[in-house]
Design a protein around this motif. Structure first.
Motif, PDB file in Angstrom:
ATOM      1  N   LYS A 124       0.980  -1.155  -0.038  1.00  0.00           N
ATOM      2  CA  LYS A 124       0.089   0.089  -0.016  1.00  0.00           C
ATOM      3  C   LYS A 124       0.797   1.267  -0.007  1.00  0.00           C
ATOM      4  O   LYS A 124       1.730   1.383   0.754  1.00  0.00           O
ATOM      5  CB  LYS A 124      -0.791   0.081   1.061  1.00  0.00           C
ATOM      6  N   LYS A 125       0.562   2.241  -0.983  1.00  0.00           N
ATOM      7  CA  LYS A 125       1.250   3.249  -1.002  1.00  0.00           C
ATOM      8  C   LYS A 125       0.937   4.401   0.163  1.00  0.00           C
ATOM      9  O   LYS A 125      -0.137   4.587   0.475  1.00  0.00           O
ATOM     10  CB  LYS A 125       1.199   4.272  -2.338  1.00  0.00           C
ATOM     11  N   MET A 126       1.818   4.635   1.225  1.00  0.00           N
ATOM     12  CA  MET A 126       1.626   5.445   2.213  1.00  0.00           C
ATOM     13  C   MET A 126       2.640   7.113   2.006  1.00  0.00           C
ATOM     14  O   MET A 126       3.522   6.862   1.747  1.00  0.00           O
ATOM     15  CB  MET A 126       1.988   4.876   3.470  1.00  0.00           C
ATOM     16  N   THR A 127       1.618   8.104   2.102  1.00  0.00           N
ATOM     17  CA  THR A 127       2.145   9.447   1.975  1.00  0.00           C
ATOM     18  C   THR A 127       2.952   9.515   3.241  1.00  0.00           C
ATOM     19  O   THR A 127       2.636   9.084   4.163  1.00  0.00           O
ATOM     20  CB  THR A 127       1.202  10.418   1.426  1.00  0.00           C
ATOM     21  N   HIS A 128       3.859  10.534   3.323  1.00  0.00           N
ATOM     22  CA  HIS A 128       4.599  11.213   4.498  1.00  0.00           C
ATOM     23  C   HIS A 128       3.324  11.682   5.461  1.00  0.00           C
ATOM     24  O   HIS A 128       3.635  11.660   6.676  1.00  0.00           O
ATOM     25  CB  HIS A 128       5.638  12.049   4.106  1.00  0.00           C
ATOM     26  N   THR A 129       2.503  12.308   4.785  1.00  0.00           N
ATOM     27  CA  THR A 129       1.354  12.811   5.545  1.00  0.00           C
ATOM     28  C   THR A 129       0.498  11.884   6.135  1.00  0.00           C
ATOM     29  O   THR A 129       0.315  12.000   7.400  1.00  0.00           O
ATOM     30  CB  THR A 129       0.592  13.772   4.802  1.00  0.00           C
ATOM     31  N   ASP A 130       0.322  10.763   5.474  1.00  0.00           N
ATOM     32  CA  ASP A 130      -0.471   9.566   5.986  1.00  0.00           C
ATOM     33  C   ASP A 130       0.279   9.170   7.373  1.00  0.00           C
ATOM     34  O   ASP A 130      -0.423   8.809   8.372  1.00  0.00           O
ATOM     35  CB  ASP A 130      -0.618   8.287   5.286  1.00  0.00           C
ATOM     36  N   LEU A 131       1.495   9.006   7.277  1.00  0.00           N
ATOM     37  CA  LEU A 131       2.462   8.447   8.479  1.00  0.00           C
ATOM     38  C   LEU A 131       2.650   9.433   9.351  1.00  0.00           C
ATOM     39  O   LEU A 131       2.340   8.948  10.618  1.00  0.00           O
ATOM     40  CB  LEU A 131       3.890   8.070   7.910  1.00  0.00           C
ATOM     41  N   ALA A 132       2.603  10.574   9.056  1.00  0.00           N
ATOM     42  CA  ALA A 132       2.627  11.583  10.197  1.00  0.00           C
ATOM     43  C   ALA A 132       1.245  11.531  11.005  1.00  0.00           C
ATOM     44  O   ALA A 132       1.268  11.531  12.186  1.00  0.00           O
ATOM     45  CB  ALA A 132       2.805  13.109   9.562  1.00  0.00           C
ATOM     46  N   ASN A 133       0.420  11.286  10.468  1.00  0.00           N
ATOM     47  CA  ASN A 133      -1.230  11.565  11.061  1.00  0.00           C
ATOM     48  C   ASN A 133      -1.155  10.110  11.863  1.00  0.00           C
ATOM     49  O   ASN A 133      -2.137  10.113  12.712  1.00  0.00           O
ATOM     50  CB  ASN A 133      -2.125  11.334  10.363  1.00  0.00           C
ATOM     51  N   MET A 134      -0.376   9.223  11.601  1.00  0.00           N
ATOM     52  CA  MET A 134      -0.696   8.071  12.499  1.00  0.00           C
ATOM     53  C   MET A 134       0.077   7.783  13.715  1.00  0.00           C
ATOM     54  O   MET A 134      -0.025   7.103  14.652  1.00  0.00           O
ATOM     55  CB  MET A 134      -0.008   6.705  11.664  1.00  0.00           C
ATOM     56  N   ILE A 135       1.192   8.839  13.688  1.00  0.00           N
ATOM     57  CA  ILE A 135       2.005   9.009  14.921  1.00  0.00           C
ATOM     58  C   ILE A 135       1.899  10.333  15.598  1.00  0.00           C
ATOM     59  O   ILE A 135       2.665  10.659  16.590  1.00  0.00           O
ATOM     60  CB  ILE A 135       3.405   8.499  14.716  1.00  0.00           C
ATOM     61  N   GLY A 136       1.008  11.048  15.256  1.00  0.00           N
ATOM     62  CA  GLY A 136       1.101  12.603  15.782  1.00  0.00           C
ATOM     63  C   GLY A 136       2.008  13.205  15.801  1.00  0.00           C
ATOM     64  O   GLY A 136       2.410  14.116  16.425  1.00  0.00           O
ATOM     65  N   ALA A 137       2.782  13.425  14.663  1.00  0.00           N
ATOM     66  CA  ALA A 137       4.021  14.158  14.223  1.00  0.00           C
ATOM     67  C   ALA A 137       3.717  14.874  12.803  1.00  0.00           C
ATOM     68  O   ALA A 137       2.800  14.888  12.217  1.00  0.00           O
ATOM     69  CB  ALA A 137       5.278  13.123  13.778  1.00  0.00           C
ATOM     70  N   THR A 138       4.606  16.029  12.521  1.00  0.00           N
ATOM     71  CA  THR A 138       4.623  16.819  11.531  1.00  0.00           C
ATOM     72  C   THR A 138       5.200  15.891  10.394  1.00  0.00           C
ATOM     73  O   THR A 138       6.050  14.944  10.439  1.00  0.00           O
ATOM     74  CB  THR A 138       5.366  17.927  11.661  1.00  0.00           C
ATOM     75  N   ARG A 139       4.791  16.271   9.230  1.00  0.00           N
ATOM     76  CA  ARG A 139       5.034  15.613   7.909  1.00  0.00           C
ATOM     77  C   ARG A 139       6.649  15.808   7.930  1.00  0.00           C
ATOM     78  O   ARG A 139       7.638  15.045   7.231  1.00  0.00           O
ATOM     79  CB  ARG A 139       4.471  16.401   6.575  1.00  0.00           C
ATOM     80  N   GLU A 140       7.343  16.935   8.018  1.00  0.00           N
ATOM     81  CA  GLU A 140       8.603  17.313   8.032  1.00  0.00           C
ATOM     82  C   GLU A 140       9.546  16.455   8.886  1.00  0.00           C
ATOM     83  O   GLU A 140      10.631  15.952   8.458  1.00  0.00           O
ATOM     84  CB  GLU A 140       8.857  18.935   8.685  1.00  0.00           C
ATOM     85  N   SER A 141       8.933  16.232  10.259  1.00  0.00           N
ATOM     86  CA  SER A 141       9.751  15.244  10.910  1.00  0.00           C
ATOM     87  C   SER A 141       9.758  13.933  10.271  1.00  0.00           C
ATOM     88  O   SER A 141      10.728  13.110  10.656  1.00  0.00           O
ATOM     89  CB  SER A 141       9.212  15.182  12.594  1.00  0.00           C
ATOM     90  N   VAL A 142       8.737  13.684   9.911  1.00  0.00           N
ATOM     91  CA  VAL A 142       8.459  12.025   9.230  1.00  0.00           C
ATOM     92  C   VAL A 142       9.449  12.076   8.137  1.00  0.00           C
ATOM     93  O   VAL A 142      10.216  11.091   7.897  1.00  0.00           O
ATOM     94  CB  VAL A 142       6.874  11.811   8.713  1.00  0.00           C
ATOM     95  N   ASN A 143       9.722  13.298   7.207  1.00  0.00           N
ATOM     96  CA  ASN A 143      10.527  13.227   6.159  1.00  0.00           C
ATOM     97  C   ASN A 143      12.042  12.960   6.625  1.00  0.00           C
ATOM     98  O   ASN A 143      12.734  12.027   5.970  1.00  0.00           O
ATOM     99  CB  ASN A 143      10.600  14.572   5.550  1.00  0.00           C
ATOM    100  N   ARG A 144      12.325  13.716   7.821  1.00  0.00           N
ATOM    101  CA  ARG A 144      13.591  13.475   8.373  1.00  0.00           C
ATOM    102  C   ARG A 144      13.980  12.058   8.922  1.00  0.00           C
ATOM    103  O   ARG A 144      14.878  11.659   8.668  1.00  0.00           O
ATOM    104  CB  ARG A 144      13.777  14.512   9.535  1.00  0.00           C
TER     105      ARG A 144
END
Length: 239
Positions: free
Chosen positions: A177-197
């Protein structure tokens, strides 16, 4: 000697029901088609039904005071959704959004109560489902709170691998399943920028890679170490 028939694989969290009790449960179900983007229920709605996903996907979200969305569950075919506290009329703590066109079964609490009262074995299976439901919730909150955002991300990647992963010949795991960085950020309560890093760091450490827009886990043990993985069974360690 007659060989016993192999049990049919049952997807989703209704595997804790025997075939007889699963048929009893689904026999009370009224099905309807839910379009993508529709809501099965809002946070705060009266909880008086369970929902069974015959096909499709649904996500459960929690809204913060700042209006941010936290994704707590991603349900798929074979899953049963709803509050487990059947005999107390509560309100939903989450909202349930349909991610793709889905066929959803609606089970009224009155029908469910009748099954529990009439069939003791069904009541036991329903308690098993309640136990699985609570364990998933407990482990997810543990992962979100105990080991910081890197631990929460690694746990989420492991759960994605258990839910959507395909093991390759070299032992790597492709998350289909394709997951965007925003999807992952919403799953862990983080910002998209921190997930990117964090994802960039994992790629540098050769733990993770991307192929055709999908994530490939190359070193599962590294992720398990980051979140102090307790090796929960797959029915618990899922997204």
């Amino acid at each position: 000697m007659i060989k016993a028939e192999q049990p049919t694989f049952v997807p989703g969290n209704t595997r804790c029901f025997t075939e007889l009790n699963r048929n009893r449960l689904l026999g009370t179900t009224v099905y309807r088609v839910a379009p993508k983007g529709s809501l099965l229920f809002w946070e705060g709605d009266l909880s008086d039904k369970l929902f069974y996903i015959k096909n499709g996907r649904v996500k459960l979200t929690k809204s913060t005071e700042e209006g941010k969305e936290l994704v707590l569950y991603m349900y798929q075919a074979g899953d049963l959704i709803g509050h487990a506290d059947l005999f107390t009329r509560t309100r939903h703590s989450f909202s349930a959004e349909v991610l793709e066109k889905s066929e959803i079964g609606v089970i009224d609490y009155k029908s469910l109560e009748e099954l529990i009262c009439q069939h003791g074995d069904f009541a036991i299976d329903f308690m098993k489902w309640m136990g699985v439901h609570h364990r998933i919730t407990q482990t997810k909150f543990r992962d979100l709170m105990m080991y910081g955002k890197p631990g929460a991300l690694s746990s989420t990647l492991i759960r994605l691998a258990n839910t959507y992963g395909e093991v390759q010949e070299n032992g790597w795991i492709l998350i289909t399943k394709k997951m965007t960085h925003t999807d992952l950020a919403n799953m862990i309560g983080a910002t998209r920028e921190s997930v990117n890093r964090m994802l960039r760091d994992l790629r540098k450490q050769d733990v993770l890679d991307m192929t055709a827009g999908k994530m490939m886990i190359k070193d599962l043990s590294h992720l398990q170490h980051m979140c102090r993985c307790e090796l929960c069974p797959v029915e618990i360690c899922r997204i």
